[in-house]
Design an enzyme around this catalytic site. Structure first.
Site, PDB file in Angstrom:
ATOM      1  N   ILE A  45       8.949 -43.988 -43.710  1.00 36.43           N
ATOM      2  CA  ILE A  45       8.966 -43.671 -42.252  1.00 36.43           C
ATOM      3  C   ILE A  45      10.026 -43.359 -41.471  1.00 36.43           C
ATOM      4  O   ILE A  45      10.672 -42.463 -40.484  1.00 36.43           O
ATOM      5  CB  ILE A  45       8.015 -45.261 -41.336  1.00 36.43           C
ATOM      6  N   GLY A  46      10.975 -44.368 -42.130  1.00 35.53           N
ATOM      7  CA  GLY A  46      12.081 -44.398 -41.187  1.00 35.53           C
ATOM      8  C   GLY A  46      12.695 -43.390 -41.439  1.00 35.53           C
ATOM      9  O   GLY A  46      13.988 -42.953 -40.415  1.00 35.53           O
ATOM     10  N   SER A 150       6.766 -52.636 -38.071  1.00 34.25           N
ATOM     11  CA  SER A 150       6.398 -53.484 -39.307  1.00 34.25           C
ATOM     12  C   SER A 150       4.898 -54.223 -39.234  1.00 34.25           C
ATOM     13  O   SER A 150       4.781 -54.405 -38.487  1.00 34.25           O
ATOM     14  CB  SER A 150       7.282 -54.609 -40.098  1.00 34.25           C
ATOM     15  N   ASN A 151       3.993 -53.583 -40.438  1.00 40.61           N
ATOM     16  CA  ASN A 151       2.343 -54.808 -40.197  1.00 40.61           C
ATOM     17  C   ASN A 151       2.467 -56.292 -41.203  1.00 40.61           C
ATOM     18  O   ASN A 151       3.829 -56.199 -41.641  1.00 40.61           O
ATOM     19  CB  ASN A 151       2.399 -53.720 -41.041  1.00 40.61           C
ATOM     20  N   ASP A 182      -2.494 -45.175 -33.313  1.00 45.56           N
ATOM     21  CA  ASP A 182      -3.778 -45.751 -32.644  1.00 45.56           C
ATOM     22  C   ASP A 182      -4.599 -44.241 -31.508  1.00 45.56           C
ATOM     23  O   ASP A 182      -5.546 -43.898 -31.676  1.00 45.56           O
ATOM     24  CB  ASP A 182      -3.930 -47.468 -32.455  1.00 45.56           C
ATOM     25  N   ARG A 185      -4.393 -41.531 -33.105  1.00 48.74           N
ATOM     26  CA  ARG A 185      -5.817 -40.734 -33.522  1.00 48.74           C
ATOM     27  C   ARG A 185      -6.934 -40.651 -33.033  1.00 48.74           C
ATOM     28  O   ARG A 185      -7.755 -39.768 -33.130  1.00 48.74           O
ATOM     29  CB  ARG A 185      -5.596 -42.038 -34.937  1.00 48.74           C
ATOM     30  N   HIS A 209      -3.546 -54.684 -33.475  1.00 48.91           N
ATOM     31  CA  HIS A 209      -3.711 -53.149 -34.628  1.00 48.91           C
ATOM     32  C   HIS A 209      -4.162 -53.032 -36.068  1.00 48.91           C
ATOM     33  O   HIS A 209      -3.144 -53.167 -37.298  1.00 48.91           O
ATOM     34  CB  HIS A 209      -2.026 -52.517 -34.540  1.00 48.91           C
ATOM     35  N   MET A 260       3.001 -41.580 -38.538  1.00 47.86           N
ATOM     36  CA  MET A 260       3.667 -42.656 -38.070  1.00 47.86           C
ATOM     37  C   MET A 260       4.769 -42.685 -37.405  1.00 47.86           C
ATOM     38  O   MET A 260       4.984 -42.971 -35.777  1.00 47.86           O
ATOM     39  CB  MET A 260       3.326 -44.051 -39.072  1.00 47.86           C
TER      40      MET A 260
END
Ligand code: NAI
Ligand code: OAA
Length: 345
Positions: A45-46, A150-151, A182, A185, A209, A260
């Site tokens: 992602i970064g 971050s998840n 979200d 999407r 999320h 993302m």
């Protein structure tokens, strides 16, 4: 030969254009210096997120930090001929310098899912990463707006809040869980089923999320399209499983990175516009909240000069959405409490 009337209308068109740009936060007189930091900038992602932030004219200084690989990413991105100066920082010893003076810190640092994993399976590794990065934020840039990617977001945001509370720097207006993907999407999937141009579509997504905690409110989607209930159910499920759809398609090579990065760049841009005083900037985000009995909850948020200006309510829900809301609460609460407990240890 230019007539005076033509000149007047040209001048007024230019002035209309520049006030439109100013409203969007882009005019040079109204564009202050803004430092944006990406933590985890060398990751999946970064990297694209760093590029997208380099393209944002609201950014004057772009600081790219990772435990490894940032000099290359920073050198590469720095050649793009846009406003911001780029600096790369590598390793914990340089984290302070990376963060100093930040207005917005975006955090996509941490491990992504592989097929068969839930976001909560990332907790053991990512909780520690987020805790140490937030400790540094409270020391070096306690006033920055923090965009947590971050998840598991449902736990990492409460972890960040606890770290900031312990350090005495917590301001609930400045901490955001990024749930924009979200929304992105939900908009895309809805536009496909409703057969309307996606650019004009709006769909709020509330809750959290992860899985069923992601609750898209298709009853509030615009433009209206009288979709059958089974289509709404399928759209809801696809939005909730959107992350898993990408994880499975990537077959072990990680989770959503490009979409993302796009969503993260949209949300950071909204934060910058809010900081710059652009009116009516509203995005969904997972924030400290009184909207339900849960201490953190994603809903529409109005962004302003201090971060969260107002957490907006849920609006009218369909019976299906009311049920979805009740169903998600136990899981979301457990994830929030897990994060708080970890950070308090
Ligand atoms: N909020 C959301 O909607 C989404 C969240 N994610 C989450 O974003 C995170 C990152 O995903 P990817 O970029 O695909 O993973 P990745 O593994 O490609 O990149 C993560 C980067 O974080 C770095 N990193 C690890 N520890 C660090 C530390 N202590 N300080 C700074 N950097 C550190 C790594 O070196 C790596 O470059 C994952 O947790 C993923 O689940 C992913 C997609 C959507
Ligand atoms: O599904 C994942 O693990 C990554 C993520 O949060 C998403 O794509 O929404």
């Amino acid at each position: 030969m230019i007539k005076p009337s033509m000149l007047r209308s040209l001048q007024s068109a230019v002035s209309r254009g520049s006030s439109q740009l100013a409203r969007r936060g882009y005019s040079s007189e109204s564009t202050p210096e803004r430092k944006v930091v990406v933590l985890g900038a060398a990751g999946g992602i970064g990297q694209p997120l760093s590029l997208l932030m380099k393209l944002n004219p609201l950014v004057s200084s772009l600081s790219l930090y990772d435990i490894a690989g940032t000099p290359g990413v920073a050198a590469d991105v720095s050649h793009v001929n846009t406003r911001s100066e780029v600096a790369g920082y590598q390793g914990e010893g340089e984290l302070g310098k990376a963060l100093e003076g930040a207005d917005v810190v975006i955090i996509p640092a941490g491990v992504p899912r592989k097929p068969g994993m839930t976001r909560d399976d990332l907790f053991n590794i990512n909780a520690g990463i987020v805790k140490s990065l937030c400790t540094a934020i409270s020391k070096y840039c306690p006033k920055a707006l923090v965009n947590m990617i971050s998840n598991p977001v449902n736990s990492t945001v409460p972890i960040a809040a606890e770290v900031f509370k312990k350090a005495g720097t917590y301001d609930e207006k400045r901490l955001f869980g990024v749930t924009t993907l979200d929304v992105v999407r939900a908009k895309t999937f809805y536009a496909g089923k409703a057969n309307v141009p996606v650019a004009g579509v709006n769909v709020p997504v509330v809750g959290g999320h992860a899985g069923i905690t992601i609750l898209p409110l298709f009853s509030q989607a615009t433009p209206k399209a009288n979709l059958d209930h089974d289509v709404i159910v399928a759209l809801t499920k696809r939005t909730q499983d959107g992350g898993t759809e990408v994880v499975e398609a990537k077959a072990g090579k990680g989770s959503a990175t490009l979409s993302m990065a796009y969503a993260g760049a949209l949300f950071a841009d909204a934060c910058l516009k809010g900081l710059n005083g652009v009116p009516d900037v509203v995005e969904c985000s997972f924030v400290q909240s009184n909207v339900t009995e849960l201490p953190f909850f994603a809903s529409k948020v109005r962004l302003g000069k201090n971060g969260v200006e107002e957490v907006l309510g849920l609006g009218a829900l369909s019976d299906y959405e009311k049920q979805g809301l009740e169903n998600l609460k136990p899981e979301l609460l457990a994830s929030i409490e897990k994060g708080i407990k970890f950070a308090k240890q």
